[in-house]
Design an enzyme around this catalytic site. Sequence first.
Site, mmCIF file in Angstrom:
data_model
loop_
_atom_site.group_PDB
_atom_site.id
_atom_site.type_symbol
_atom_site.label_atom_id
_atom_site.label_comp_id
_atom_site.label_asym_id
_atom_site.label_seq_id
_atom_site.Cartn_x
_atom_site.Cartn_y
_atom_site.Cartn_z
ATOM 1 N N ASP A 457 0.398 -1.730 -0.091
ATOM 2 C CA ASP A 457 -0.033 0.290 -0.251
ATOM 3 C C ASP A 457 0.619 1.440 -0.263
ATOM 4 O OD1 ASP A 457 -1.923 1.209 0.249
ATOM 5 O OD2 ASP A 457 -3.500 0.314 1.770
ATOM 6 N N ASP A 526 -11.038 1.683 -3.249
ATOM 7 C CA ASP A 526 -11.650 1.533 -1.010
ATOM 8 C C ASP A 526 -13.323 1.640 -1.585
ATOM 9 O OD1 ASP A 526 -8.726 1.108 -0.771
ATOM 10 O OD2 ASP A 526 -8.885 3.785 0.588
#
Length: 711
Positions: A457, A526
């Site tokens: 990430d 997301d």
Amino acid sequence: MPTISRAPDTGVWLLTTPRTSYALRIDETGAPCHLAWGPRLTPREAEQLVVPAGEAASSFEGRPAVGEELPVDGGTRYGVPSLQVRYADGSRGFEWQPTGHRVLTPSDGVGELRLEFRDRLYPLHVALHYRVRDDTDVIERWTVLRNEGAQRVSLPRADSAAWSLPPLADYRLSHVTGQWSAESQLRRERLPHGETVLTSRRGITSHHASPWVMVDEGDAGEEHGRVFGAALAWSGSWRITAQRTPDGRAGFTGGVGHEGTCVPLAPGEEFATPVFAGLFTDGGFGAASRAWHAYTLRHVLPHGREVAPVLYNSWEATGFDVDEANQKALAERAAALGVELYVVDDGWFGARRDDHAGLGDWAPARERFPHGLGPLADTVHRLGMRFGIWVEPEMVNPDSDLYREHPDWVLHTPGRARSELRNQLVLNFARDDVAEWAHGWLTRLVADHGVDFLKWDMNRAFSEAGWPGTLDGHDRLWTRYVANLYGVLDRLRADHAGLRIEACSGGGGRVDLGILTRTDQAWVSDNTDAVDRLVIQHGFGQLLPARAMSAWVTDVPNQLTARTVPLRFRFHVAMCGLLGIGGDLARWSEEELTEGADLVAEYKRVRHLVQHGVLYRLSGPHGEPPTVVQYAAEDGGESLVLAWQRGPRHGVPRLPVRLRGLTPGARYRDTRTGEVHHATVLAEYGYRPYLPSGDWASTAVHLVRVGQDET
């Protein structure tokens, strides 16, 4: 085989792919100039395109703004430069002087042309590279710049390539825009006269734009029309400038960086730009997407032909409250559901209890994992699943041991505030010591804990992007950061052949052909709301294949949108890519667990079609319901049709969709109902997939070829 030929009389270079040609020549001034890009040509046909340079209409015009292979800043050029040079004595510009060429004999179906030049006055050398392959119409282009002088050179702009388009009656630009949780929003807009800049100034590819464009005449559809496009394989700041000129031409140029930055070249130093790959097709946007998908599977993804496993991720179930007991319990439920890869998300390390602390201290939290991650990894493996873990190697919290020990490791400008986003700072991966530190703990983590998968990430953009104590540090870090990031990923893959990696950046903030060359899939957004994802996935799939697209089933009401749709609808949306599950399985009812297990099994029966089949967008996500996509086997042997509708539309007829990729004259059986369909009817007269009545209906239809009609 791809061919690369040169006509000795006119100097025309002709590059030929399976269905297209690309032609160029070096003109009388020494500049490399574009001739053609489109349907296949013979060498003699290409020579006919050479037109002597005409007189300028007035002293205000200069050279045409579109038509050079790499427009430079110099002479009477007033269009967008692909190459700008600033020399140590303060002078600028570049003047082409050809020095040679090389053709690499095609091997393994690959051919490469290199055209070599230098500046007529300064010892700056430029090589234009072209690569063609026998299994794709994608042409790869890049540029290598080398400073052979004794003084430094700066490149305010060093694009990979410029692509010139033929004269058309009109031009329409396709690209994607967005923001966090709303990435990949497809836009098709008339290209205005002047210059249109698509860019990221954030140090990453960004949620807000992606480094690719497609251009058509304004009349192309899914299955018809000429489409020209290009994609940049770069994971940092980038810029693509499209221009439409008053003389009726259009083109685009693209490369690393953004305005205000430079690529510095020390004496003897070389800079190789990333690939800016281009594609022409006359089969519309659908054919363009399918060609890009095939190229990505064969020549970009490291393991594009592998079948990706069904994944479970713990984030929505436990958040930061991660410990050995709750992860083992979730793993048991995930395995019973049919999951094949279990991933522990944020919260497993250091003092990480929320997003305020712990980033940078990459050791398992002792109170949560008293014996390290080994027991959990062993449990996951015993359950028949691979073991994965979330990491964010490029970031640090100020509240961490790493920051207290190395405050100089972050991007910063002395005397300026160090802006925090998400309570964290960006580590300067341009520094070799930071990259070495990251590789060290990552390779130990993978080796010591049996890690099969990393979710990598990166949760914030650059700010105060300085590199104190280095010459040209501010400029150098923008490219060196990405080069060192790539280096760490490449070394990890070399260290651990079985390791697979997912690229993530707060969702789809770093998705491009560059990062996918060294990772296996991308976290697209997301936002896991199934309805929003139909739009996001539609934009993502314009360029990139389902094999690269992670897609999760999460709980309702959705955490971001508060929307509630049925579990089946959520599964069918996630089945369009690499199926993942991100809900809290501890809260799923027995009915949900049973239905989920059935849908996981259904996906496994058809995932070869999704991950490696041919995509046809039969009905888009914005029009009248339903939305329909089809994945077909390359040999026409079977197809998967997925359809969704929000709800019944009283008085609105549900039109049939015409299936594609079927074997003419064949018969196909619906594996669920047993009904047999004729290919001619499905393809020419249309098919209405059965959808239950009511809101948020969806279906998945698996069709298998069972015979051939008699003639």
